[in-house]
Design an enzyme around this catalytic site. Structure first.
Site, PDB file in Angstrom:
ATOM      1  CB  CYS A 121     -82.142 -51.935   9.140  1.00  8.57           C
ATOM      2  SG  CYS A 121     -82.180 -52.732  10.728  1.00  8.57           S
ATOM      3  CB  CYS A 161     -85.292 -50.908  10.801  1.00  7.20           C
ATOM      4  SG  CYS A 161     -84.000 -50.429  11.258  1.00  7.20           S
TER       5      CYS A 161
END
EC number: 1.8.3.2
Length: 513
Positions: free
Chosen positions: A76, A79
């Site tokens: 991600c 992230c």
């Protein structure tokens, strides 16, 4: 077949009985020398990475009253961009160099890893990054449902930057933490909580980690040869009897029972054979300290840089914990076993040679456990002094964990006969030093561990633990501690006979088939 099964059971009982007897509590047991964890810089990953195999146990063992857990996915982009923000906050709370240690455990779980799918579902993770707040024990024993009212675990809904996350925490705790907070006014100051006996409990995790990594290195680096095979056996015998971790004692006993199967007397491993052997040891559940160890991270021995402390610190803690758990009659054999193990299996060439030179300089045999414990303490200080000079010249030391003479005056004033140090030499009160080691690294290290982490990890082994406990109770008699190792040594003679007989039976069965 029945006779073989009975014989194997008897042998295992004998080994475990020896370990239980030898590990019986002693008044001067369980001390070591080492340091506390300190993640340090942001890029040193202050947050602890957890997974489904250790999540519950780790959080149950946590000493902090609060925890923040970030659920993320490594693929991600958001992230990855968020990680530096999370690390800035984690740096304030995790580790020895933290500005506010002992208050909040900052952890992370990668939901993109298959092993963590059920764990992430348990906490209703529906987006990344996903942050939860609550008492560590609640994470360990419950799930999170956003529809449930009065849940002690709360969603952090406004933590997209380090500043906003810390503001949320401040509101929750009625505090005023700042990202600019520092642990030290002077980087050489002793941490405020360094004398807190509660902190030492985390050392046991690193003792397990060092034990497992040592075996892993032996297998992967093909360091075991026919000529040093016996020294490994002797060291494992010490671990069976004196390792502070019950799981490591049991794992060492299992390895010794199956030693000839894995390491024959004429064994010489190639790199490929070493990898296969490591797999075979794992497949047969001979993990020396449990299947989740090594975990891949350090707590008590974590440095502020990835290349500092870690394994070498953990190995020192292991050796110190062994020397203070032995009986007087075992002091010389333990000294020999430790020296031979480092000489044969520690792969840092300069450190290995230097340590063995100090071993070789010992002219008289050790008569008591106290003598050996103080010798290892003195040796460790000599190593630290040598490394202190080298690291200062080369700039390679850990800035937040500089090498120091141990214990420092702040921790043990009575250890110093005089506050004055002449030419770097300290006038030690060795009785006080030994008592300090007993108190600082004593029963707390093992007892707290049993009450938390061990209980959680061994729930699936209740039957085995119960049997082991029965053996321990039956074997707890007022006999000298040296008898434990003596029984273990005698047992391995019986093991050899048993396994030779078993190998013959296997060959006969092959012929029959």
């Amino acid at each position: 077949m029945a006779a073989a099964a009975v014989a194997r059971r008897v042998v295992l009982v004998l080994v475990l009985a020896a370990a239980s007897l030898a590990a019986a509590p002693r008044g001067a047991a369980a001390r070591s020398l080492g340091g506390r964890e300190g993640p340090g810089e942001v890029d040193a990953d202050a947050a602890v990475d957890l997974n489904a195999t250790n999540f519950d146990a780790f959080l149950k063992a946590s000493l902090e009253p609060w925890a923040v857990v970030e659920f993320f996915a490594h693929w991600c982009p958001a992230c990855r961009n968020y990680k530096p923000h999370y690390e800035k906050v984690a740096k304030l709370f995790n580790g020895r160099d933290a500005a506010h240690p002992g208050l909040i455990l900052m952890a992370r779980v990668d939901c993109a890893s298959k092993v963590n799918i059920d764990l992430c579902n348990r906490f209703s993770v529906d987006h990344y990054p996903f942050l939860l707040w609550g008492p560590p024990t609640k994470f360990a024993s419950a799930k999170w449902d956003p529809k449930q009212e009065n849940n002690e675990i709360k969603l952090i809904d406004d933590g997209r930057t380090a500043e906003r996350l810390l503001k949320w925490i401040n509101n929750q705790m009625k505090s005023s933490f700042s990202l600019e907070d520092k642990k030290y006014e002077n980087e050489n100051m002793l941490p405020k909580n360094a004398s807190d006996p509660e902190q030492i409990v985390q050392a046991i995790y690193d003792v397990e980690e060092a034990t497992a990594q040592a075996l892993q290195i032996i297998l992967e680096r093909k360091t075991i040869k026919p000529k040093n095979r016996d020294s490994l056996i002797r060291f494992l015998q010490i671990l069976v009897a004196r390792h502070p971790s019950k799981r490591c004692r049991r794992g060492s006993a299992e390895l010794l029972i199956n030693f000839d199967d894995h390491w024959s007397s004429n064994l010489s491993l190639s790199s490929q054979e070493g990898s296969k052997l490591l797999e075979s040891v794992a497949e047969e559940n001979h993990w020396i300290c449990g299947k989740e160890v090594p975990r891949g991270y350090w707590l008590f021995c974590r440095g502020s840089k990835s290349e500092t402390r870690g394994f070498s610190c953990g190995l020192w803690v292991l050796m110190h914990s062994l020397t203070v758990r032995i009986g007087d009659g075992e002091s010389q054999s333990t000294f020999t076993s430790i020296c031979d193990f480092i000489h044969n299996f520690f792969i840092c060439e300069e450190c290995r040679k230097h340590f063995y030179e100090m071993c070789s300089s010992v002219s008289a045999p050790f008569r008591t456990a106290r003598e050996l414990s103080l010798w290892l303490w003195s040796t460790h200080n000599k190593v630290n002094m040598r490394l202190m000079k080298e690291e200062k010249d080369m700039g390679t030391g850990d800035p937040l964990f500089p090498k120091v003479t141990w214990p420092p005056n702040q921790l043990c004033p009575s250890c110093y006969r005089s506050s004055k140090v002449t030419d770097g030499a300290v006038d030690w009160n060795e009785d006080a030093v030994y008592q300090f080691l007993v108190n600082y690294y004593g029963k707390k290290l093992v007892s707290s561990y049993k009450e938390t982490y061990m209980e959680s990890l061994q729930q699936q082994e209740k039957k085995i633990v119960s049997e082991d406990s029965s053996i321990s109770n039956a074997a707890s008699v007022p006999i000298g501690a040296a008898l434990g190792v003596a029984i273990a040594s005698c047992t391995f003679g019986a093991l050899a006979c048993f396994w030779r007989a078993q190998q013959k039976n296997r060959k006969q069965r092959k012929n029959w088939n």
